[in-house]
Design an enzyme around this catalytic site. Structure first.
Site, PDB file in Angstrom:
ATOM      1  N   ARG A  67     -10.214   6.808  20.657  1.00  0.00           N
ATOM      2  CA  ARG A  67      -9.638   5.738  21.482  1.00  0.00           C
ATOM      3  C   ARG A  67     -10.699   5.127  22.389  1.00  0.00           C
ATOM      4  O   ARG A  67     -11.641   5.795  22.813  1.00  0.00           O
ATOM      5  CB  ARG A  67      -8.481   6.290  22.321  1.00  0.00           C
ATOM      6  CG  ARG A  67      -7.423   6.990  21.478  1.00  0.00           C
ATOM      7  CD  ARG A  67      -6.450   7.777  22.347  1.00  0.00           C
ATOM      8  NE  ARG A  67      -5.435   6.928  22.926  1.00  0.00           N
ATOM      9  CZ  ARG A  67      -4.558   7.349  23.844  1.00  0.00           C
ATOM     10  NH1 ARG A  67      -4.618   8.592  24.293  1.00  0.00           N
ATOM     11  NH2 ARG A  67      -3.647   6.529  24.324  1.00  0.00           N
TER      12      ARG A  67
ATOM     13  N   ARG B 239      -2.904   6.030  34.158  1.00  0.00           N
ATOM     14  CA  ARG B 239      -3.727   4.995  34.774  1.00  0.00           C
ATOM     15  C   ARG B 239      -2.895   4.305  35.847  1.00  0.00           C
ATOM     16  O   ARG B 239      -1.659   4.359  35.807  1.00  0.00           O
ATOM     17  CB  ARG B 239      -4.202   3.972  33.741  1.00  0.00           C
ATOM     18  CG  ARG B 239      -3.087   3.251  33.005  1.00  0.00           C
ATOM     19  CD  ARG B 239      -3.625   2.410  31.867  1.00  0.00           C
ATOM     20  NE  ARG B 239      -2.552   1.853  31.035  1.00  0.00           N
ATOM     21  CZ  ARG B 239      -2.746   1.282  29.864  1.00  0.00           C
ATOM     22  NH1 ARG B 239      -3.966   1.186  29.364  1.00  0.00           N
ATOM     23  NH2 ARG B 239      -1.734   0.794  29.154  1.00  0.00           N
TER      24      ARG B 239
END
Length: 875
Positions: free
Chosen positions: A92, A336
């Site tokens: 990723r 996040r």
């Protein structure tokens, strides 16, 4: 030698510059004991090295990756490529700032024919294994080999159509094996080689593909929109796979610790059972709300809720969390700081302050200053909505009121926007490639997807109105239907992102009502900022709007706009065509009372706050009609009692090949001093009148544009000052005033110390300064700048965000030179950069006194100025 590969145990949240936000947060979560699948991160420095090395990974890097892979095998008790205990990984991307959906991911890497057979035996779940293999072939072909996936999609759809089923998970293992076989045949037909069976080859090719995705078109555009430097690059996270598609006891989801649309303090998100994470964000299946997980598995839901709370407390901010459940065991794959609407941003910041998690300064830093203009956009009139029946209803993914012509693809949206049309992008589901179309649209509507789908997340980040999962929409080849009524591309709809309702036609809107939290944030921002924030205003309406939003003065009043009003343009044209000083003065005497009244109104509204008035700037031909408009030419010639031929000669004589560099600004005043003399008289007479009648302490600031030399400035200034002193003497009055200049030319910046001998203030006109520094015009540059972004020559639009290396260096130099001669010189900026957050931060760091911007960008500038001072305090 710099370290380029980090195991999760070796990193932490502070290392986001080299590990990317995703990698750094995974390291942090692993180190505080959360259930994170093990893995390692390849540094973002590798991204730049890859391009310097002719798009190759160095031998040393490949060795370091394999070393880290061996450590991962030991940690997970699995082996890469071993059919008896296979290790599959995800690969990723991850920049230091979140770029949701802009770069690529490959899941289930490490699977091949042998591994699939062994893995099926090991798990006893053949269907799950071959579903993973099918997904991997598709992702690898798409992301790594850049094959068109349309044929893969057709093969999959044919299989579902044959069995008359709707969803992928309804396919059985034989269906999947047959699909895989056909996919591999297609792969070989297109590429001439078999699908790769060596896991380490798969891994290295996937890493290179993820690095390349940093420079795909959607990522480049996203960086341009958000002024993210190209050189940052992306890190690459390699992580042991956990599987949400093993059975109905497994699943994947995305959740927010608070509602990203409203900021409400409740767990918000969606999940799909028997699915991998890509299924959730792609919006192909409509997921279930996270609250339903409590019904399916109360203990798991409680564990997730506790982890969500722990993460929000740890990061002191609302979190966006990706998770997977594998056979009833929970894993956290990412956290996040969450993208959110400005409404949610204000509420979250204030709630965290009220909860004691943040102080005032920390709360200010949580609000995205660039989103504030969307808070001021008009909203639908609720009374009007009561009388209208909606044509569709979806999920209210991002609030706002959008209205425009339906465009069914991003290309059409971009095309119509370029023509000045308002557009609503309507799609089955948005893809990463749609970002530019989304950015130019008034609203986004999708038929599929949930509140955490790609469309929802990106729209919220852009501050765009968005409705997702509107199942009332049915797509055909060249039209859509809403509840069986047909609509074609170009038909107008209105979208209410706050309720999810969609309406036919255009609906009236009303001014926005500002929430109480906004007012509090603004008060705090004013307390902590040093930069003054002025507004650019030419009319009483603009001036009032700016004052209401917190403007502390007017940094730019463009007097030329006043001359275009009806009843004035005729007198302006009379002045222009005059061929003697006497006849020109007659026309100027007619304009004088009008100018005086303009300035009187502004001074009354500003009540003693600074007002900087720029004297006439554009070339005179801009006030005259186009020669193609024969009737207007004839009427004008008749009114001036001159022949059409004579008027045409005047217009032709004023024509310039490059007006931007022509007879404009102070150059007009050198040729025709009487123009600026009239304006100076109007300014001082208005100031005296307002001071006398209203008692305000007016201190006029008169700005002379496009100066390039001290002698030029002295000549114009002396004429203007002579008029000022004459007006004051006739009125037997005294008044403090300043005469200064705009710094718009590189030569003016270079000569700033000389010019400061006479100028009392500088105002950087960054629109023109950018044009003259780069050597291209803002309007014409749009034709070729796209190629500059695509080829990574420019990171961002220098007309939106200040080019700190070039234009910014001139600004810094001019400020230092000016203050070396006149320490108390007032210095500011009046280009539209003054309302852009990153540019405001730069202005703070180089020590400017103020920024000035359009009225509706004043709140952005105020908050950005406070954030700049919190991050880089100045005495």
């Amino acid at each position: 030698m710099k370290k380029d590969v980090f195991m999760f145990a070796e990193g932490n949240a502070s290392m986001r510059d080299i590990l990317g936000g995703k990698g750094a947060n995974l390291c942090e979560m692993a180190n505080i004991g959360l259930p994170v699948p093990p893995g390692f991160v390849v540094s973002s420095n590798v991204c730049a090295d890859y391009y310097k090395n002719e798009e190759k990974l160095s031998t040393k890097l490949e060795e370091n990756i394999i070393t880290a892979l061996r450590k991962l095998e030991k940690t997970s008790n699995k082996e890469f490529g071993n059919p008896n205990k296979p290790l599959l990984v995800s690969v990723r991307s991850g920049s230091r700032v979140s770029m949701p959906g802009m770069m690529d991911t490959i899941l289930n890497l490490g699977i091949n024919d042998k591994v699939a057979k062994g893995f099926a035996t090991l798990t006893g779940n053949e269907r799950f294994v071959y579903d993973c293999y099918r997904r991997f072939i598709l992702m690898f072909s798409d992301v790594v080999m850049e094959l068109d996936t349309e044929e893969f999609d057709r093969i999959l759809q044919d299989a579902k159509d044959k069995k008359k089923i709707k969803y992928d998970y309804e396919l059985d293992v034989e269906d999947l094996k047959n699909i895989i076989k056909k996919n591999k045949v297609y792969y070989k037909e297109k590429l001439g080689v078999d699908f790769p069976q060596e896991p380490e080859v798969q891994l290295m090719e996937a890493i290179k593909a993820v690095i390349r995705s940093w420079n795909n078109q959607r990522a480049i555009l996203y960086r341009k929109i958000n002024a993210i430097p190209n050189e940052w690059g992306t890190a690459i996270t390699i992580q042991s796979m956990v599987f949400g598609n093993t059975s109905n006891k497994s699943g994947s989801g995305v959740a927010f610790t608070r509602d990203p649309a409203t900021g409400e303090n409740k767990l918000f998100g969606e999940f799909l059972m028997n699915a991998q994470g890509e299924d959730v964000v792609a919006g192909i299946r409509t997921p279930a709300p996270i609250s339903h997980l409590e019904q399916e598995n109360p203990a798991l839901y409680k564990q997730f809720k506790d982890i969500a709370h722990k993460l929000e407390t740890h990061y002191k901010d609302m979190q966006d969390i990706e998770f997977t459940i594998e056979d009833s065991k929970l894993y956290i794959l990412q956290t996040r700081n969450a993208k959110r609407t400005i409404h949610a941003g204000l509420k979250v910041a204030m709630d965290l302050y009220r909860e004691g998690a943040l102080d005032e300064k920390e709360a200010l830093l949580k609000v995205d200053a660039s989103q504030l203009p969307s808070l001021l956009l008009p909203q639908f009139d609720t009374e009007s909505l009561k009388k209208i029946t909606p044509i569709g209803k979806g999920l209210p993914a991002s609030p706002g009121a959008g209205c425009g012509m339906m465009a069914f693809n991003a290309t059409k949206a971009i095309e119509w926007k370029a023509e000045g049309k308002k557009v609503v992008l309507v799609r089955q589901e948005t893809l990463s490639e749609d970002i530019e179309g989304m950015s130019v649209s008034e609203a986004v509507v999708t038929a599929r997807g949930g509140m955490t789908s790609h469309a929802a997340v990106v729209a919220r980040g852009m501050g765009k109105c968005c409705v997702t999962g509107c199942e009332d929409i049915q797509f055909s080849n060249d039209y859509v239907t809403f509840k069986d009524k047909k609509y074609v591309e170009g038909d107008i709809i209105s979208v209410n992102g706050s309720t999810g309702f969609i309406y036919e036609g255009k609906i009236d809107r009303k001014p926005a009502t500002l929430p109480k939290d906004f007012l509090t944030i603004m008060e705090w921002a004013k307390k902590y900022k040093i930069l003054k924030v002025y507004q650019n205003a030419d009319t009483p309406t603009d001036a009032r709007a700016g004052v209401e939003l917190g403007a502390e003065g007017i940094g730019l009043c463009r007097t030329e706009h006043m001359f275009f009003k009806a009843g004035r343009i005729e007198k302006m044209r009379e002045m222009i065509v005059a061929n003697t000083l006497q006849t020109r003065q007659v026309a100027l005497d007619k304009l004088l009372p009008m100018q005086r009244q303009d300035f009187t109104e502004l001074y009354q509204i500003m009540k003693g706050m600074p007002v900087t008035i720029r004297l006439l700037d554009p070339p005179l031909h801009e006030f005259l009609p186009d020669l193609k408009n024969r009737k207007e030419i004839a009427d004008l010639a008749q009114s001036f009692r001159m022949t059409e031929e004579k008027l045409e000669q005047v217009i032709n004589d004023l024509h310039e090949f490059n007006p931007m560099m022509g007879h404009r600004g102070c150059r007009l005043a050198v040729s025709y001093p009487e123009i600026y003399n009239m304006q100076a008289r109007a300014i001082i007479e208005a100031a005296l009148n307002v001071k006398k009648e209203n008692g305000f302490d007016i201190k006029p600031e008169i700005m002379i544009p496009i100066i390039c030399d001290l002698k030029e400035f002295e000549f114009v200034k002396n004429n203007v000052e002579k008029t000022v002193k004459e007006v004051l003497a006739n009125a037997n009055a005294t008044m403090e005033y300043k005469i200064g200049t705009m710094i718009e030319l590189p030569r003016a910046a270079l000569m700033a110390d000389k010019i400061a001998e006479q100028a009392k203030f500088f105002s950087f006109g960054t629109n023109d300064l950018t044009q003259f520094t780069y050597g291209f015009s803002r309007d014409d540059a749009t034709k070729f700048l796209k190629s500059y972004y695509e080829n990574r020559i420019f990171d961002f639009d220098p007309f939106v965000t200040i080019d700190q290396n070039g234009v910014g260096s001139l600004m810094k130099m001019a400020s230092e030179k000016g203050r070396s001669v006149r320490p108390d010189i007032k210095i500011g900026i009046c280009g539209e950069h003054g309302g852009e957050a990153k540019s405001v931060d730069f202005c703070h760091r180089i020590g400017l006194n103020y920024v000035s911007c359009s009225p509706f960008r004043v709140p952005t500038a105020i908050l950005a100025a406070a954030q700049a001072n919190i991050n880089n305090p100045k005495k």
